[in-house]
Structures are given as structure tokens and as C-alpha cells.
Design a protein around this motif. Structure first.
Motif, PDB file in Angstrom:
ATOM      1  N   LEU A 152       1.709-105.756 113.827  1.00 24.20           N
ATOM      2  CA  LEU A 152       2.972-105.057 114.022  1.00 24.20           C
ATOM      3  C   LEU A 152       4.191-105.964 113.868  1.00 24.20           C
ATOM      4  O   LEU A 152       5.223-105.533 113.351  1.00 24.20           O
ATOM      5  CB  LEU A 152       2.998-104.414 115.416  1.00 24.20           C
ATOM      6  N   ALA A 153       4.079-107.193 114.312  1.00 25.18           N
ATOM      7  CA  ALA A 153       5.247-108.089 114.323  1.00 25.18           C
ATOM      8  C   ALA A 153       5.876-108.273 112.938  1.00 25.18           C
ATOM      9  O   ALA A 153       7.098-108.112 112.792  1.00 25.18           O
ATOM     10  CB  ALA A 153       4.862-109.435 114.932  1.00 25.18           C
ATOM     11  N   PRO A 154       5.098-108.597 111.900  1.00 25.53           N
ATOM     12  CA  PRO A 154       5.734-108.738 110.569  1.00 25.53           C
ATOM     13  C   PRO A 154       6.368-107.436 110.099  1.00 25.53           C
ATOM     14  O   PRO A 154       7.440-107.446 109.487  1.00 25.53           O
ATOM     15  CB  PRO A 154       4.561-109.142 109.659  1.00 25.53           C
ATOM     16  N   GLY A 155       5.718-106.293 110.396  1.00 22.97           N
ATOM     17  CA  GLY A 155       6.267-105.016 109.970  1.00 22.97           C
ATOM     18  C   GLY A 155       7.589-104.697 110.641  1.00 22.97           C
ATOM     19  O   GLY A 155       8.523-104.208 110.000  1.00 22.97           O
ATOM     20  N   LEU A 156       7.690-104.989 111.931  1.00 23.01           N
ATOM     21  CA  LEU A 156       8.945-104.744 112.649  1.00 23.01           C
ATOM     22  C   LEU A 156      10.056-105.651 112.129  1.00 23.01           C
ATOM     23  O   LEU A 156      11.218-105.234 112.019  1.00 23.01           O
ATOM     24  CB  LEU A 156       8.740-104.963 114.151  1.00 23.01           C
ATOM     25  N   TYR A 157       9.696-106.885 111.806  1.00 21.44           N
ATOM     26  CA  TYR A 157      10.670-107.828 111.259  1.00 21.44           C
ATOM     27  C   TYR A 157      11.209-107.335 109.917  1.00 21.44           C
ATOM     28  O   TYR A 157      12.428-107.335 109.666  1.00 21.44           O
ATOM     29  CB  TYR A 157      10.025-109.203 111.099  1.00 21.44           C
ATOM     30  N   VAL A 158      10.299-106.870 109.057  1.00 16.72           N
ATOM     31  CA  VAL A 158      10.704-106.366 107.738  1.00 16.72           C
ATOM     32  C   VAL A 158      11.499-105.067 107.885  1.00 16.72           C
ATOM     33  O   VAL A 158      12.489-104.843 107.187  1.00 16.72           O
ATOM     34  CB  VAL A 158       9.469-106.155 106.836  1.00 16.72           C
ATOM     35  N   TRP A 159      11.078-104.189 108.806  1.00 19.61           N
ATOM     36  CA  TRP A 159      11.780-102.922 108.985  1.00 19.61           C
ATOM     37  C   TRP A 159      13.228-103.152 109.410  1.00 19.61           C
ATOM     38  O   TRP A 159      14.125-102.436 108.960  1.00 19.61           O
ATOM     39  CB  TRP A 159      11.056-102.067 110.019  1.00 19.61           C
ATOM     40  N   LYS A 160      13.457-104.124 110.268  1.00 21.97           N
ATOM     41  CA  LYS A 160      14.827-104.429 110.689  1.00 21.97           C
ATOM     42  C   LYS A 160      15.684-104.805 109.485  1.00 21.97           C
ATOM     43  O   LYS A 160      16.830-104.368 109.354  1.00 21.97           O
ATOM     44  CB  LYS A 160      14.839-105.562 111.713  1.00 21.97           C
ATOM     45  N   GLN A 161      15.126-105.611 108.580  1.00 19.35           N
ATOM     46  CA  GLN A 161      15.853-105.971 107.373  1.00 19.35           C
ATOM     47  C   GLN A 161      16.012-104.774 106.439  1.00 19.35           C
ATOM     48  O   GLN A 161      17.031-104.613 105.767  1.00 19.35           O
ATOM     49  CB  GLN A 161      15.122-107.093 106.639  1.00 19.35           C
ATOM     50  N   PHE A 162      15.009-103.902 106.439  1.00 18.29           N
ATOM     51  CA  PHE A 162      14.979-102.747 105.542  1.00 18.29           C
ATOM     52  C   PHE A 162      16.118-101.779 105.830  1.00 18.29           C
ATOM     53  O   PHE A 162      16.647-101.143 104.915  1.00 18.29           O
ATOM     54  CB  PHE A 162      13.628-102.053 105.713  1.00 18.29           C
ATOM     55  N   VAL A 163      16.487-101.656 107.098  1.00 15.95           N
ATOM     56  CA  VAL A 163      17.524-100.688 107.476  1.00 15.95           C
ATOM     57  C   VAL A 163      18.863-101.358 107.783  1.00 15.95           C
ATOM     58  O   VAL A 163      19.818-100.685 108.160  1.00 15.95           O
ATOM     59  CB  VAL A 163      17.073 -99.853 108.699  1.00 15.95           C
ATOM     60  N   THR A 164      18.947-102.670 107.636  1.00 14.41           N
ATOM     61  CA  THR A 164      20.210-103.385 107.841  1.00 14.41           C
ATOM     62  C   THR A 164      20.830-103.633 106.474  1.00 14.41           C
ATOM     63  O   THR A 164      20.486-104.582 105.774  1.00 14.41           O
ATOM     64  CB  THR A 164      19.985-104.711 108.578  1.00 14.41           C
ATOM     65  N   VAL A 165      21.750-102.766 106.094  1.00 21.42           N
ATOM     66  CA  VAL A 165      22.302-102.781 104.738  1.00 21.42           C
ATOM     67  C   VAL A 165      23.439-103.803 104.644  1.00 21.42           C
ATOM     68  O   VAL A 165      24.323-103.833 105.511  1.00 21.42           O
ATOM     69  CB  VAL A 165      22.837-101.388 104.361  1.00 21.42           C
ATOM     70  N   PRO A 166      23.438-104.652 103.617  1.00 29.08           N
ATOM     71  CA  PRO A 166      24.547-105.599 103.430  1.00 29.08           C
ATOM     72  C   PRO A 166      25.877-104.881 103.247  1.00 29.08           C
ATOM     73  O   PRO A 166      25.930-103.768 102.707  1.00 29.08           O
ATOM     74  CB  PRO A 166      24.154-106.353 102.149  1.00 29.08           C
ATOM     75  N   LYS A 167      26.952-105.505 103.697  1.00 22.19           N
ATOM     76  CA  LYS A 167      28.270-104.876 103.612  1.00 22.19           C
ATOM     77  C   LYS A 167      28.737-104.682 102.171  1.00 22.19           C
ATOM     78  O   LYS A 167      29.529-103.779 101.888  1.00 22.19           O
ATOM     79  CB  LYS A 167      29.286-105.719 104.379  1.00 22.19           C
ATOM     80  N   ASP A 168      28.249-105.524 101.264  1.00 22.96           N
ATOM     81  CA  ASP A 168      28.697-105.422  99.878  1.00 22.96           C
ATOM     82  C   ASP A 168      27.809-104.511  99.026  1.00 22.96           C
ATOM     83  O   ASP A 168      27.939-104.482  97.798  1.00 22.96           O
ATOM     84  CB  ASP A 168      28.777-106.807  99.243  1.00 22.96           C
TER      85      ASP A 168
END
Length: 281
Positions: free
Chosen positions: A97-113
Motif C-alpha cells: 500500500l505504501a508505494p501506491g499511496l505515495y504515487v496517488w498523492k503525486q497523481f492528484v497533486t497537479v502542478p500550477k503550470d
């Protein structure tokens, strides 16, 4: 003895098939290598558990095989064994679960640009909307969808007049530029999926879901619907082309805006009204 040997061969064959298999993922064309790494970690953890369980079964079949005069010891409960199994299982589940949660956080954190691009799905085609010169997408509403406005763009919103509308045609994206995909469905459940991008997301009627990615390789990539959406599901395919900055600009200048697509219809309606009035006179 034969059963134990078969179980051992099953483990050896499974590991060799995974390591030597020619069937693997398509070459990645986005920044989501994290997803591949997460899947590899999951494969190795589940593979290790599978191998351990099957090899333990083979050991038990061989070690406790039937012998004349030998009786089995009945032990219905073992707190020590249950504690160890609970601990090992918890560690294994956490490791997956840990790697998946880490990737999911990045997946839904959209860059400002990131540039927003809207994907609209319907049985059985893909349409797209890109921001115009103002860099903003206009609002939309499913109630506004009709033959003249298939994407339901709000004609009263000034931000939507210069939106680029790509109906049932190929989508182009510039390389190395982050893009936020806004996903809408106007009929049933769909799922926007480009295997080379790894990223995918369900499209739910009445909702706007999203994901983001950065194209890292120019080329032509097929869009698939990864959600069973009706009899034409297998034919619901599209194309995403990742271009160089110059090629993307050239393509963008050739596309029509919402104002251009709706303007002629309005003029035509006025002409028809004028002709009807002239006949009455």
C-alpha cells in the motif's frame, strides 16, 4: 512425493515465466514511471508470498506423508503462529500500500503550470476542448448539450468563446508540458486510458474527474475506453499525438473555436428569418 514435486515445479515455472516473459508493458511516454515501479513492487511481494505458501505446502505434503504407525498431533490453535502470521501479513500489506499511496498523492497533486484539457466521452467517441488565447476553459453544463453545442459549453461565459473544440477527432499535446485532463461523460461510465501514459481515470456522468501527466516522447498513441460502455465499447478508440512545440502550435492554429463553430449557425438563422419575413410581405 509426486504432489510435492509438482508444487515445487509450479513455483519455479511461475518465477521463470515472470522473469523471462516477453510480454511486458508498452514503452512509457510520460512521467508516470512511478506506476511501473509500484506494480513491480506489488508483483515481487505477491510472488514471494505465493512462492512461500506453495513451497510450504510442498514441504508439508512431503514431511507429513503417510507412514505406518505414525499419528498426527491435533493442535487446533496456536497463539504464537497466529501472531507471527498476523505480523507478517500486516507488513506485506503495508509494503504494497505504501508505494501506491505515495504515487496517488503525486497523481492528484497537479502542478500550477499545467494546462487544462477537457475530455468528453460519449457512446462511442472522444471529443476534446482546449483553452484559447485567454488560457481558461469556459464553463459547461450537460443541459446545454444539443446538435449545435455537443459539448455543452456555456455560450454566456466569455471565457468559453475562444475555447478550441475538437469533436470526434485527434487530440494533440505539446511535449514536456504538464497537462491536467478534465474528464466528463455525457451518457454512461467511460474510462480514458492511454497505455503509454499509464495514467487513467473513470469518467462518471454528472462529475468531473481528473488526472495529470507530462508527455515525454513524441509520437502517436491510441486512446482506449477501459470501462465497458455498451455494444460499441470495443470500437471506442481515439488518437493522442504528442508534438514538438512548433508542430503543436501549427495544429492549434488550424482548429476552430467555439465562437467560430456557433457563429455561422446564428448568421444562418438570421438569414432564414429574413427570407421568411420577405415572403410574408
Amino acid at each position: 512425493m509426486a504432489i510435492a514435486l509438482v508444487l515445487v515445479l509450479v513455483v519455479i515455472g511461475s518465477v521463470l515465466f515472470h522473469v523471462l516473459s516477453p510480454w511486458w508493458w508498452t514503452p512509457i511516454a510520460s512521467n508516470w514511471g512511478y506506476i511501473d515501479s509500484t506494480l513491480v513492487v506489488t508483483f515481487w511481494i505477491t510472488g514471494a508470498v505465493f512462492s512461500a505458501v506453495v513451497l510450504f505446502m510442498a514441504y508439508c505434503v512431503y514431511r507429513f506423508r503417510h507412514k505406518e504407525g505414525q499419528k498426527a498431533a491435533y493442535e487446533p490453535e496456536s497463539r504464537k503462529l497466529e501472531s507471527w502470521l498476523t505480523l507478517i501479513t500486516a507488513v506485506g500489506v503495508a509494503a504494497m500500500l505504501a508505494p501506491g499511496l505515495y504515487v496517488w498523492k503525486q497523481f492528484v497533486t497537479v502542478p500550477k503550470d499545467a494546462t487544462e484539457v477537457e475530455v468528453v466521452a460519449q457512446q462511442w467517441q472522444w471529443s476534446f476542448r482546449l483553452p484559447g488565447a485567454d488560457g481558461k476553459l469556459g464553463t459547461s453544463n450537460a443541459r446545454l448539450i444539443n446538435s449545435d453545442n455537443p459539448l455543452g459549453i456555456n455560450p454566456e461565459d466569455p471565457n468559453g468563446q475562444d475555447d478550441v473544440v475538437v469533436e470526434a477527432a485527434d487530440l494533440h499535446l505539446p511535449i514536456d508540458k504538464p497537462v491536467k485532463m478534465l474528464l466528463r461523460s455525457i451518457d454512461v461510465l467511460h474510462d480514458f486510458y492511454v497505455p503509454e501514459f499509464r495514467a487513467k481515470m473513470d469518467m462518471v456522468p454528472g462529475m468531473v474527474t481528473y488526472f495529470w501527466f507530462t508527455p515525454t516522447r513524441t509520437g502517436t498513441f491510441e486512446v482506449l475506453c477501459a470501462e465497458l460502455c455498451g455494444t460499441g465499447h470495443g470500437f471506442m478508440r481515439g488518437i493522442v499525438m504528442v508534438d514538438t512545440a512548433q508542430d503543436y502550435t501549427t495544429w492549434l492554429q488550424q482548429q476552430s473555436t467555439f465562437a467560430q463553430l456557433t457563429g455561422p449557425a446564428k448568421v444562418g438563422a438570421l438569414v432564414e428569418k429574413a427570407k421568411a419575413a420577405a415572403k410574408l410581405e
